[in-house]
Design an enzyme around this catalytic site. Sequence first.
Site, PDB file in Angstrom:
ATOM      1  N   ASP A 149      -7.227  -6.115   0.715  1.00 31.68           N
ATOM      2  CA  ASP A 149      -8.253  -6.170  -0.334  1.00 31.68           C
ATOM      3  C   ASP A 149      -7.760  -6.860  -1.606  1.00 31.68           C
ATOM      4  OD1 ASP A 149      -6.465  -4.345  -1.275  1.00 31.68           O
ATOM      5  OD2 ASP A 149      -7.865  -2.670  -1.438  1.00 31.68           O
ATOM      6  N   SER A 159      -1.135   4.446  -4.254  1.00 32.22           N
ATOM      7  CA  SER A 159      -2.045   4.100  -3.162  1.00 32.22           C
ATOM      8  C   SER A 159      -1.330   3.489  -1.961  1.00 32.22           C
ATOM      9  CB  SER A 159      -3.114   3.122  -3.656  1.00 32.22           C
ATOM     10  OG  SER A 159      -2.499   1.968  -4.201  1.00 32.22           O
ATOM     11  N   HIS A 181      -3.858  -4.246  -1.623  1.00 30.51           N
ATOM     12  CA  HIS A 181      -3.193  -3.443  -0.585  1.00 30.51           C
ATOM     13  C   HIS A 181      -3.033  -4.246   0.705  1.00 30.51           C
ATOM     14  CE1 HIS A 181      -5.339  -0.631  -3.337  1.00 30.51           C
ATOM     15  NE2 HIS A 181      -4.121  -0.146  -3.390  1.00 30.51           N
TER      16      HIS A 181
END
Length: 386
Positions: A350, A40, A353
Amino acid sequence: MSSLKYFTAIVLLISWFLSIQAEKSSKSCEFQTIFNFGDSNSDTGSMSAAFYPAIYPFGETFFHEAVGRASDGRLIIDFITKHLGLPFLSAYINSIGTTYRHGANFAAGSSTIMRQNKTIFEGGTPFTVDIQIVQFSNFKSRTGKFFTQENGSSYRKHFPKPEDFSKAIYTFDIGQNDIADVISKVGKEDSHVLISNIVEYFSTQIQSLHFYGARTFWIHNTGPIGCLPVAMPIHNAQNNQTQVAGYLDQNGCVNYQNDLAKEFNKKLKDKVVKLREQFLDTSFIYVDMFSAKYELISNANKSGFVDPSKICCGYHEDGYHVYCGNKKTINGKEIVPGSCDDPSKYISWDGVHYTEAANHWIANRILDGSFSDPPLPISQSCQITH
Ligand SMILES: *[C@@H]1O[C@H](CO)[C@@H](O)[C@H](O)[C@H]1NC(C)=O
Ligand SMILES: *[C@@H]1O[C@H](CO)[C@@H](O)[C@H](O)[C@H]1NC(C)=O
Ligand SMILES: *[C@@H]1O[C@H](CO)[C@@H](O)[C@H](O)[C@H]1NC(C)=O
Ligand SMILES: *[C@@H]1O[C@H](CO)[C@@H](O)[C@H](O)[C@H]1NC(C)=O
């Protein structure tokens, strides 16, 4: 030879020699093509295309809509492509409105190096690095046909030419989810063995990409996972370890978790050195992402950021976790976490990240080669120095 001619010849010779030296020390690789592999941290739309689309407030800062990136805005890979003068990199499996003229992105959220015995609903991934490389190999062979078969001519403008593949840069940012898995097995399995196996398998994947023609590798090591705010006891009321000496470092990061990331990084670096000896035709750049990110976290205030444990979007209090973009009813009250007023002041978007502002800061620090071994800027990373 007259003395004037002799003099001219010497001057020409010297300037020729100097130009060769200059070329040697600062030749720009002029990358036209980039292929990225990872999780991610560099997913530009894979998971959103494959499963559930990302939702607002993801993407709010730069794109003003959710675009499949795990951030409020751009990722480090976006700053890399911008720096190289290339457009945003499309996810390989995103079939809608995409172009692959300058490469493709195989990175997908949750991805690991090792295959996991978990479904995607348990945090597993179908897109391990070996599968990402299979996808790359498909991409290469299928697009190659457009350049040999006459009926492929109308597709050619959308894809790299066969000769672009060996001149491309191949970037990696993977390992964080493997370390998370190692952390979950601490006390049950031998971390040293697990980490050695992960690095060993990563090395075979890099070798397979070399087999498919990759010649310039830009490999990020893994970041300080123990500094991710969701790992910090401050957001985990049930964690009673904070009083244990040495559990936290001076930045509030969890030491034993960072130590596992550092062990992975050390073994990865040793492996990259071995790959250089094995493949003399290839440039392998190892980028110390851990140190770049840790420097940001250590100097948060000096760099204009709030306390690095603060999370811009998400609710992580009293032992409850409601991740950004989700909602949950806690004690009869529905919690729908919004985002902070000014994401550009936060390092963590978050809890897991980084924000666009942090990504931009980190990209600026790594692109000039300050954290690279050998210390080449990314624009010159095709140079083989061994
Ligand atoms: C995979 O997970 C299942 C269910 O959790 C378990 O029964 C099985 O033994 C696991 N297999 C391996 C190879 O670890
Ligand atoms: C293009 O031609 C090849 C044979 O040269 C054929 O196998 C292929 O199916 C054709 N593709 C299309 C899209 O017509
Ligand atoms: C933390 O809590 C666990 C379980 O409640 C307990 O076994 C452990 O001794 C505690 N550790 C500390 C440092 O208080
Ligand atoms: C940095 O620290 C100073 C002193 O504690 C504080 O006043 C300031 O608000 C901090 N800056 C940020 C961006 O949080």
